[in-house]
Design an enzyme around this catalytic site. Sequence first.
Site, PDB file in Angstrom:
ATOM      1  N   PRO A  38       0.756  -1.073  -0.016  1.00 13.98           N
ATOM      2  CA  PRO A  38      -0.164   0.015  -0.034  1.00 13.98           C
ATOM      3  C   PRO A  38       1.024   1.389   0.097  1.00 13.98           C
ATOM      4  O   PRO A  38       1.741   1.189   0.916  1.00 13.98           O
ATOM      5  CB  PRO A  38      -0.861  -0.186   1.208  1.00 13.98           C
ATOM      6  CG  PRO A  38      -0.044  -1.131   2.217  1.00 13.98           C
ATOM      7  CD  PRO A  38       1.013  -1.817   1.241  1.00 13.98           C
ATOM      8  N   THR A  40       0.576   5.338  -0.352  1.00 15.10           N
ATOM      9  CA  THR A  40      -0.230   6.717  -0.562  1.00 15.10           C
ATOM     10  C   THR A  40       0.347   7.487  -1.705  1.00 15.10           C
ATOM     11  O   THR A  40       1.840   7.676  -1.695  1.00 15.10           O
ATOM     12  CB  THR A  40      -0.035   7.607   0.851  1.00 15.10           C
ATOM     13  OG1 THR A  40      -0.873   6.782   2.106  1.00 15.10           O
ATOM     14  CG2 THR A  40      -0.622   9.030   0.903  1.00 15.10           C
ATOM     15  N   ALA A  71      -3.675   3.697   1.215  1.00 14.43           N
ATOM     16  CA  ALA A  71      -4.421   3.878   2.465  1.00 14.43           C
ATOM     17  C   ALA A  71      -5.794   4.564   2.148  1.00 14.43           C
ATOM     18  O   ALA A  71      -5.634   5.818   1.565  1.00 14.43           O
ATOM     19  CB  ALA A  71      -3.696   4.446   3.564  1.00 14.43           C
ATOM     20  N   GLN A 113      -6.977  -0.807   1.184  1.00 13.28           N
ATOM     21  CA  GLN A 113      -6.470  -0.535   2.582  1.00 13.28           C
ATOM     22  C   GLN A 113      -7.327   0.415   3.458  1.00 13.28           C
ATOM     23  O   GLN A 113      -7.440   1.378   3.110  1.00 13.28           O
ATOM     24  CB  GLN A 113      -4.978  -0.175   2.671  1.00 13.28           C
ATOM     25  CG  GLN A 113      -4.400  -0.293   4.064  1.00 13.28           C
ATOM     26  CD  GLN A 113      -2.997   0.215   4.060  1.00 13.28           C
ATOM     27  OE1 GLN A 113      -2.798   1.415   3.792  1.00 13.28           O
ATOM     28  NE2 GLN A 113      -2.198  -0.617   4.760  1.00 13.28           N
ATOM     29  N   HIS A 190      -5.597  -1.039   8.062  1.00 16.95           N
ATOM     30  CA  HIS A 190      -4.034  -0.606   8.529  1.00 16.95           C
ATOM     31  C   HIS A 190      -3.990  -0.496  10.078  1.00 16.95           C
ATOM     32  O   HIS A 190      -4.722   0.398  10.885  1.00 16.95           O
ATOM     33  CB  HIS A 190      -4.227   0.890   7.978  1.00 16.95           C
ATOM     34  CG  HIS A 190      -2.919   1.366   7.905  1.00 16.95           C
ATOM     35  ND1 HIS A 190      -1.889   0.956   8.707  1.00 16.95           N
ATOM     36  CD2 HIS A 190      -2.166   2.408   7.106  1.00 16.95           C
ATOM     37  CE1 HIS A 190      -0.538   1.684   8.311  1.00 16.95           C
ATOM     38  NE2 HIS A 190      -0.915   2.490   7.388  1.00 16.95           N
ATOM     39  N   TYR A 195      -0.957   5.238  13.074  1.00 14.67           N
ATOM     40  CA  TYR A 195      -2.358   5.652  13.021  1.00 14.67           C
ATOM     41  C   TYR A 195      -3.128   5.014  14.177  1.00 14.67           C
ATOM     42  O   TYR A 195      -2.883   4.313  15.162  1.00 14.67           O
ATOM     43  CB  TYR A 195      -2.739   5.259  11.527  1.00 14.67           C
ATOM     44  CG  TYR A 195      -1.874   5.971  10.485  1.00 14.67           C
ATOM     45  CD1 TYR A 195      -1.726   7.173  10.476  1.00 14.67           C
ATOM     46  CD2 TYR A 195      -1.303   5.114   9.672  1.00 14.67           C
ATOM     47  CE1 TYR A 195      -0.901   7.797   9.701  1.00 14.67           C
ATOM     48  CE2 TYR A 195      -0.178   5.722   8.539  1.00 14.67           C
ATOM     49  CZ  TYR A 195      -0.051   7.069   8.712  1.00 14.67           C
ATOM     50  OH  TYR A 195       0.797   7.834   7.760  1.00 14.67           O
TER      51      TYR A 195
HETATM   52  C1  LIG Z   1       5.608   6.903  -0.631  1.00 14.50           C
HETATM   53  C2  LIG Z   1       5.135   5.621   0.398  1.00 14.50           C
HETATM   54  C3  LIG Z   1       3.750   5.707   0.759  1.00 14.50           C
HETATM   55  C4  LIG Z   1       3.294   4.769   1.687  1.00 14.50           C
HETATM   56  N1  LIG Z   1       1.924   4.499   1.851  1.00 14.50           N
HETATM   57  C5  LIG Z   1       1.308   3.589   2.773  1.00 14.50           C
HETATM   58  C6  LIG Z   1       0.120   3.247   2.905  1.00 14.50           C
HETATM   59  O1  LIG Z   1      -0.738   4.057   2.506  1.00 14.50           O
HETATM   60  N2  LIG Z   1      -0.199   2.268   3.785  1.00 14.50           N
HETATM   61  C7  LIG Z   1       0.782   1.626   4.460  1.00 14.50           C
HETATM   62  O2  LIG Z   1       0.267   0.590   5.177  1.00 14.50           O
HETATM   63  N3  LIG Z   1       2.125   1.829   4.086  1.00 14.50           N
HETATM   64  C8  LIG Z   1       2.278   2.799   3.209  1.00 14.50           C
HETATM   65  N4  LIG Z   1       3.789   2.905   3.012  1.00 14.50           N
HETATM   66  C9  LIG Z   1       4.704   1.707   3.499  1.00 14.50           C
HETATM   67  C10 LIG Z   1       4.923   0.647   2.717  1.00 14.50           C
HETATM   68  O3  LIG Z   1       3.543   0.035   2.214  1.00 14.50           O
HETATM   69  C11 LIG Z   1       5.954  -0.165   3.188  1.00 14.50           C
HETATM   70  O4  LIG Z   1       5.488  -0.927   4.295  1.00 14.50           O
HETATM   71  C12 LIG Z   1       7.236   0.382   3.409  1.00 14.50           C
HETATM   72  O5  LIG Z   1       7.669   0.993   2.031  1.00 14.50           O
HETATM   73  C13 LIG Z   1       8.373  -0.584   4.023  1.00 14.50           C
HETATM   74  O6  LIG Z   1       8.291  -1.656   3.192  1.00 14.50           O
HETATM   75  P1  LIG Z   1       8.340  -3.220   4.147  1.00 14.50           P
HETATM   76  O7  LIG Z   1       6.969  -3.149   4.955  1.00 14.50           O
HETATM   77  O8  LIG Z   1       8.224  -4.231   3.049  1.00 14.50           O
HETATM   78  O9  LIG Z   1       9.645  -3.000   4.962  1.00 14.50           O
HETATM   79  C14 LIG Z   1       4.227   3.742   2.272  1.00 14.50           C
HETATM   80  C15 LIG Z   1       5.537   3.860   1.725  1.00 14.50           C
HETATM   81  C16 LIG Z   1       5.785   5.028   0.963  1.00 14.50           C
HETATM   82  C17 LIG Z   1       7.416   4.808   0.528  1.00 14.50           C
END
Ligand SMILES: Cc1cc2nc3c(=O)[nH]c(=O)nc-3n(C[C@H](O)[C@H](O)[C@H](O)COP(=O)(O)O)c2cc1C
Length: 261
Positions: A38, A40, A71, A113, A190, A195
């Site tokens: 996911p 954003t 999200a 999400q 989430h 959050y």
């Molecule tokens: C630009 C960006 C936006 C993200 N938006 C969300 C989101 O909307 N929801 C979420 O759960 N995680 C979000 N994340 C976290 C990523 O889904 C991811 O968990 C994170 O980059 C780390 O990766 P890993 O969990 O595989 O270590 C975002 C990450 C980035 C770089």
Amino acid sequence: MTNTNDTMTEKEKEEVIPLLTPYKMGNFNLSHRIVLAPMTRSRSYNFVPQPHAALYYSQRTTKGGFLIGEASGVSETAQGYPNTPGIWTREQVEAWKPIVTAVHEKGGIFFCQLWHAGRVSNNGFQPHGQPPISCTDKRIQKDIGNDVASTDRYTPPRRLRTDEIPEIVNDFSIAAKNAIEAGFDGVEIHGANGYLLDQFLKDKVNDRDDEYDGNLENRCRFPLQVVKAVADEIGADKVLQPLDRTHPQKLAIRRRVPKVL
Ligand SMILES: Cc1cc2nc3c(=O)[nH]c(=O)nc-3n(C[C@H](O)[C@H](O)[C@H](O)COP(=O)(O)O)c2cc1C
């Protein structure tokens, strides 16, 4: 994909890339193990998903691949960033439909999400300029993720009354129903990254004196109520629940739930 380990030659076995092998995730048969996390994008103007997201997500779709959408706010109090999508209004549900269809046309499996920012927000994102809601009235002191102090970004939250919490649970349940109506194959709740659900879980944040705090079981109560309500609404086979993956120690079980854990 048709080869099984029994019929493959030694050379073929060596060449198998584990990430590209199939995986059965509950009722879903994934053709490989690379998942779109996911993310954003902040391009859903006025909290409504835009047509260009159909191209964005379909570009990242493979047949049998699994995608988790960015999200998406569950209610008008859920937002904390500009132009993030929601899934609580009729307009948002209708806007998601062609995006989900585009993913399905390429054979992808797509989860929505469900998200509530809680205190990671400010009055400007809230209806009638009200304070963001949380389990606490303590304001965030540091920016999430980079430890930069930015108290201006987050205004003091309002502690939810005990009798208001079931309404928030219900918002998640309605949002899940909306997601299924929009065509999503399931939802991810989430529960991480600071959050709202995470705020209830963390004893550094949660300072309530009702049944939603006091020990680990109580701090889990709200997230578990959300999971149950969503699973009851759309079926447990369509629900994912991640907790804080990056900082498990921040579950902070040391203060009130000692040694046994
Ligand atoms: C630009 C960006 C936006 C993200 N938006 C969300 C989101 O909307 N929801 C979420 O759960 N995680 C979000 N994340 C976290 C990523 O889904 C991811 O968990 C994170 O980059 C780390 O990766 P890993 O969990 O595989 O270590 C975002 C990450 C980035 C770089």
